[in-house]
Design a protein around this motif. Structure first.
Motif, mmCIF file in Angstrom:
data_model
loop_
_atom_site.group_PDB
_atom_site.id
_atom_site.type_symbol
_atom_site.label_atom_id
_atom_site.label_comp_id
_atom_site.label_asym_id
_atom_site.label_seq_id
_atom_site.Cartn_x
_atom_site.Cartn_y
_atom_site.Cartn_z
ATOM 1 N N GLY A 148 0.964 -1.093 0.063
ATOM 2 C CA GLY A 148 0.095 -0.040 0.212
ATOM 3 C C GLY A 148 0.902 1.152 0.047
ATOM 4 N N GLY A 149 0.266 2.157 0.517
ATOM 5 C CA GLY A 149 1.077 3.582 0.776
ATOM 6 C C GLY A 149 2.514 3.225 1.359
ATOM 7 N N THR A 190 -2.845 7.320 -6.412
ATOM 8 C CA THR A 190 -3.487 6.529 -7.372
ATOM 9 C C THR A 190 -4.881 7.157 -7.830
ATOM 10 N N THR A 191 -5.712 7.627 -6.751
ATOM 11 C CA THR A 191 -7.011 8.291 -7.309
ATOM 12 C C THR A 191 -7.268 9.563 -6.184
ATOM 13 N N GLY A 220 -13.264 6.501 -0.754
ATOM 14 C CA GLY A 220 -11.851 6.481 -0.807
ATOM 15 C C GLY A 220 -11.301 5.040 0.035
ATOM 16 N N TYR A 221 -11.856 4.935 1.307
ATOM 17 C CA TYR A 221 -11.576 3.952 2.341
ATOM 18 C C TYR A 221 -12.016 2.457 1.819
ATOM 19 N N GLY A 248 -8.261 -3.016 -2.366
ATOM 20 C CA GLY A 248 -6.706 -3.153 -2.813
ATOM 21 C C GLY A 248 -6.728 -2.209 -4.333
ATOM 22 N N LYS A 249 -7.595 -1.053 -4.454
ATOM 23 C CA LYS A 249 -7.573 -0.456 -5.678
ATOM 24 C C LYS A 249 -6.446 0.599 -5.559
#
Ligand SMILES: NC(=O)c1ccc[n+]([C@@H]2O[C@H](COP(=O)([O-])OP(=O)(O)OC[C@H]3O[C@@H](n4cnc5c(N)ncnc54)[C@H](O)[C@@H]3O)[C@@H](O)[C@H]2O)c1
Ligand SMILES: [Zn+2]
Ligand SMILES: [Zn+2]
Length: 370
Positions: A194-195, A341-342, A352-353, A359-360
């Motif tokens: 992830g981040g 990403t978004t 968003g969460y 996993g997007k």
């Protein structure tokens, strides 16, 4: 003044985006207009109850913006300054700050209480006090924060990438460079892309690792991982173990970093299995607060010299390392634009969460409404 913020009123509840009341900045506090805020997994630990939270809370601890007002006693910032927040405050004077470990500043004890350093809270709604996440609460149009959380940002660094310098980038990068102490030619495994994990990959690459293995069950993360420096990918601990054994001729990894969304005690043994004799296993991801159980063969410490190292903020010193990471971005040595990403409006924070949990995203961010 009035502001608009994403408030979680109790455990398990989604964010409610609503008008809140913000008091003026008090002693050593500043009022900041938020330009961008990152969606870190840690904010979701409050919703699930994995991390203790003093509800109601305003979410968000990654943020960047512009100072609009300074309170009395503010020494190092002025109106108009661009700032990024460190989620850990830095007093500069406690035992930890003065011995070069600002990430462990004693003011960190206030995180979770919602109480500002000079006492009290500055945010209210529906007749109640709101505790901002990590004393920041960046899912808001404006925040009143301690000067101790502010790091000045050079104006050429865009706000949308700068907000990630307040948690995801230093935590991931530092997990590899500062805590894992990756050396040129080493083999590094990052579990959970992830981040945080994406930046651990970047840290490993920058430190000169030979093999960088990214582990995540989501195929999209494998593609992304390669752009951040992964040389190999795997989908599970089992697959990673086989792969790492293969590419190191049975030696295993010098460094492994655990950055999954929710750490479970059951992960610890397969995680430690990834590192070699003398290897460093870095535990960065957060486990549920009440998870005290991990079954690990203790002999691997005394007989194999394996090391298990914990970290907050990737062992980085916010005042030195946030500007350093901004400079590496400016030099083209650190990819920050690619992490986003978004982009969401504050009204879409719950989406968003959902996207993060599905996993997007490497990182979703909230950007100020135009
Ligand atoms: N120590 C610190 O200072 C610090 C700071 C920030 C965040 N964190 C923690 O770091 C963790 C990661 O945060 P994030 O924002 O990057 O989360 P994220 O949700 O964006 O990414 C987590 C990734 O882990 C993957 N994953 C889940 N289970 C897995 C498994 N069994 N094996 C491999 N991959 C798996 C997911 O697919 C996802 O890609 C969280 O626990 C967060 O709370 C710690
Ligand atoms: Zn975070
Ligand atoms: Zn301190």
């Amino acid at each position: 003044m009035k502001a608009k913020a994403a408030v979680m009123w109790g455990p398990g509840e989604p964010f409610s985006v609503e008008e809140i009341e913000l008091d003026p900045p008090q002693e050593q506090e500043v009022l900041v207009r938020i330009e961008a805020a990152g969606l870190c997994h840690s904010d979701d630990h409050a919703r699930t109850g994995d991390a203790p939270a003093n509800f109601p809370v305003i979410g968000g601890h990654e943020g960047s913006g512009v100072i609009e007002q300074v309170g009395p006693g503010v020494l190092h910032h002025k109106v108009g300054d661009h700032v990024v927040f460190s989620f850990t405050p830095v007093c500069g004077r406690c035992h930890w700050c003065s011995t070069g470990r600002q990430n462990l500043c004693d003011f960190g004890a206030l995180i979770g209480t919602g109480q500002m350093i000079s006492g009290g809270v500055r945010t209210h709604a529906r007749g109640r006090d709101l505790g901002p996440a990590a004393l920041l609460g960046t899912f808001s149009s404006h925040v009143v924060v301690n000067e101790a959380n502010c790091v000045k940002l050079d104006e050429d660094i865009p706000f949308d990438v700068a907000c990630l310098l307040g948690c995801g980038v230093p935590t991931g990068w530092g997990s590899a460079v500062r805590v894992g102490q990756v050396q040129p030619g080493e083999t590094v495994v990052v579990v959970g892309i992830g981040g945080i994990g994406a930046n651990a990959l970047q840290g490993a690459r920058l430190a000169g690792a030979k093999n960088v293995v990214a582990v995540d069950p989501v195929p999209f993360k494998h593609d992304k991982a390669k752009t951040f420096g992964a040389t190999h990918t795997a989908s599970s601990f089992e697959e990673a173990r086989e792969l790492v054994s293969d590419i190191t001729r049975g030696v295993m990894a010098d460094v492994a970093i655990l950055t999954v969304g929710v750490v479970r005690g059951t992960m610890m043994e397969p995680f430690l299995d990834l590192v070699s004799k003398g290897g460093r296993a870095v535990l960065t991801g957060v486990a549920p607060f009440d998870d005290h159980d991990a079954k690990i063969p203790l002999q691997m410490f005394a007989m194999y010299e394996k090391q298990l190292r914990g970290t907050v903020f990737g062992g980085c010193n916010p005042r030195a390392d946030i500007p350093l990471l901004a400079a590496l971005y400016r030099n083209g040595q650190l990819q920050l634009d690619e992490l986003v990403t978004t982009r969401y409006s504050l009204d879409d924070i719950n989406l968003g969460y959902q996207d993060m949990l599905a996993g997007k995203n490497i990182r979703g961010i909230v950007v100020r409404d135009a």
